[in-house]
Structure formats: C-alpha cells, structure tokens
Design a protein around this motif. Structure first.
Motif, PDB file in Angstrom:
ATOM      1  N   ILE A 126       0.866  -1.258  -0.027  1.00  0.00           N
ATOM      2  CA  ILE A 126       0.117  -0.040  -0.125  1.00  0.00           C
ATOM      3  C   ILE A 126       0.944   1.189  -0.102  1.00  0.00           C
ATOM      4  CG2 ILE A 126      -1.710   1.307   1.306  1.00  0.00           C
ATOM      5  CD1 ILE A 126      -2.663  -1.428   2.255  1.00  0.00           C
ATOM      6  N   LEU A 127       1.843   1.178   0.892  1.00  0.00           N
ATOM      7  CA  LEU A 127       2.854   2.359   0.860  1.00  0.00           C
ATOM      8  C   LEU A 127       4.215   2.164   0.624  1.00  0.00           C
ATOM      9  CD1 LEU A 127       1.619   3.393   4.436  1.00  0.00           C
ATOM     10  CD2 LEU A 127       0.756   4.454   2.314  1.00  0.00           C
ATOM     11  N   PRO A 128       4.705   2.339  -0.869  1.00  0.00           N
ATOM     12  CA  PRO A 128       6.069   2.011  -1.385  1.00  0.00           C
ATOM     13  C   PRO A 128       6.819   2.582  -0.654  1.00  0.00           C
ATOM     14  CG  PRO A 128       4.404   2.699  -3.005  1.00  0.00           C
ATOM     15  CD  PRO A 128       3.536   2.978  -1.859  1.00  0.00           C
ATOM     16  N   PHE A 129       6.934   3.691  -0.002  1.00  0.00           N
ATOM     17  CA  PHE A 129       7.877   4.413   0.676  1.00  0.00           C
ATOM     18  C   PHE A 129       8.510   3.644   1.869  1.00  0.00           C
ATOM     19  CE2 PHE A 129       4.377   6.509   2.144  1.00  0.00           C
ATOM     20  CZ  PHE A 129       4.513   6.683   3.572  1.00  0.00           C
ATOM     21  N   ILE A 130       7.755   2.716   2.523  1.00  0.00           N
ATOM     22  CA  ILE A 130       7.964   1.837   3.720  1.00  0.00           C
ATOM     23  C   ILE A 130       8.960   0.767   3.440  1.00  0.00           C
ATOM     24  CG2 ILE A 130       7.006   0.481   5.362  1.00  0.00           C
ATOM     25  CD1 ILE A 130       4.680   2.390   5.511  1.00  0.00           C
ATOM     26  N   ARG A 131       9.183   0.403   2.258  1.00  0.00           N
ATOM     27  CA  ARG A 131       9.839  -0.850   1.845  1.00  0.00           C
ATOM     28  C   ARG A 131      11.230  -0.654   2.454  1.00  0.00           C
ATOM     29  NH1 ARG A 131       7.730  -1.428  -3.968  1.00  0.00           N
ATOM     30  NH2 ARG A 131       5.820  -2.322  -3.580  1.00  0.00           N
ATOM     31  N   SER A 132      11.871   0.584   2.137  1.00  0.00           N
ATOM     32  CA  SER A 132      13.317   0.801   2.591  1.00  0.00           C
ATOM     33  C   SER A 132      13.524   0.678   4.128  1.00  0.00           C
ATOM     34  CB  SER A 132      13.642   2.115   2.325  1.00  0.00           C
ATOM     35  OG  SER A 132      13.041   3.193   2.919  1.00  0.00           O
ATOM     36  N   ILE A 133      12.333   1.071   4.916  1.00  0.00           N
ATOM     37  CA  ILE A 133      12.484   1.118   6.472  1.00  0.00           C
ATOM     38  C   ILE A 133      12.373  -0.691   6.848  1.00  0.00           C
ATOM     39  CG2 ILE A 133      10.958   1.429   8.576  1.00  0.00           C
ATOM     40  CD1 ILE A 133      10.265   4.081   7.125  1.00  0.00           C
TER      41      ILE A 133
END
Length: 135
Positions: A126-133
C-alpha cells in the motif's frame, strides 16, 4: 459548630427529633410490612465458625432455590435488584451472554480487517516508501 444559637442538652434535643420522625418511620414500616417479602435474605452470625458451617450446608433440595454466598458490603448491594427471582436472573444471564457474543463477533470482523491491512507485507504494497524501512 455550636458557636451560635441557644445551648441545648443534646440528649433531650435528639430525643425530641426522634419523636418527630417516629410517625414517618412507622408509616414506612407499615407499608413495607404489607408489601410482599423479598426473595433475598442476609443472615449474620456471632462467630466465623458457625458462618463457615452454615455456608457449606445444603439448605434446599433445588439448587436455584437458595444460593449461599458470602455477604457483600452494604454499599455493594444493588437494593432494587433483590426482588429478582432466580429464574429471571438466569434469563438475564442468557440475554447478556448472547448480546456479548454478538458484540464480540461483530467487533472481530472490523478488527480482523484492520489487522490484515497492517501486516508488513500489506503495508509495503500500500505504501511503497516503507519498503526501505522494512529492509
């Protein structure tokens, strides 16, 4: 505080006050005695030994007739509910149980849905920017 007003003998004063209240008390007592008796009773004992012995004795052949438990504190008693019979109490327990079951079931559906959305894999979709976290 006793600083103002005439000084009176407290025994005589309270005796006169009790004489004023006695007719009201007698009226309430008569109406209470004329009404139907309650389905509950409080029994007090002089010592703990006899109270313990009485609490372990079978008092009635039917289990729902006489239920013996330790007495609650007077402020813990709901005095308006003392007239409810054991049968009515069992019906209320059933109704409350069914309502609690429905509440739990219908509450679990939205909670399970929200929980399925908040797993790490679903949040990454849902939130692609969380993949790095997550990595």
């Amino acid at each position: 505080m006793g600083l103002l007003g005439p000084k009176v003998d407290s025994i005589e004063y309270w005796r006169a006050k009790s004489q004023e209240v006695n007719p009201q008390v007698n009226t309430v007592l008569r109406t209470t005695c004329q009404e139907r008796g309650q389905d509950a009773a409080f029994v007090m004992f002089n010592d703990r030994r006899s109270a313990a012995a009485a609490s372990q004795v079978l008092h009635a052949p039917h289990a729902l007739r006489w239920i013996v438990t330790q007495a609650p504190e007077p402020e813990e008693v709901v005095w308006h509910n003392l007239h409810i019979t054991a049968w009515q109490c069992a019906v209320w327990w059933f109704i409350v149980g069914v309502l609690t079951l429905f509440l739990i079931l219908f509450y679990m559906i939205p909670i399970a849905f929200v929980a399925s959305l908040t797993t790490l894999e679903n949040l990454a979709k849902i939130l692609p920017f969380i993949r790095s976290i997550i990595r």
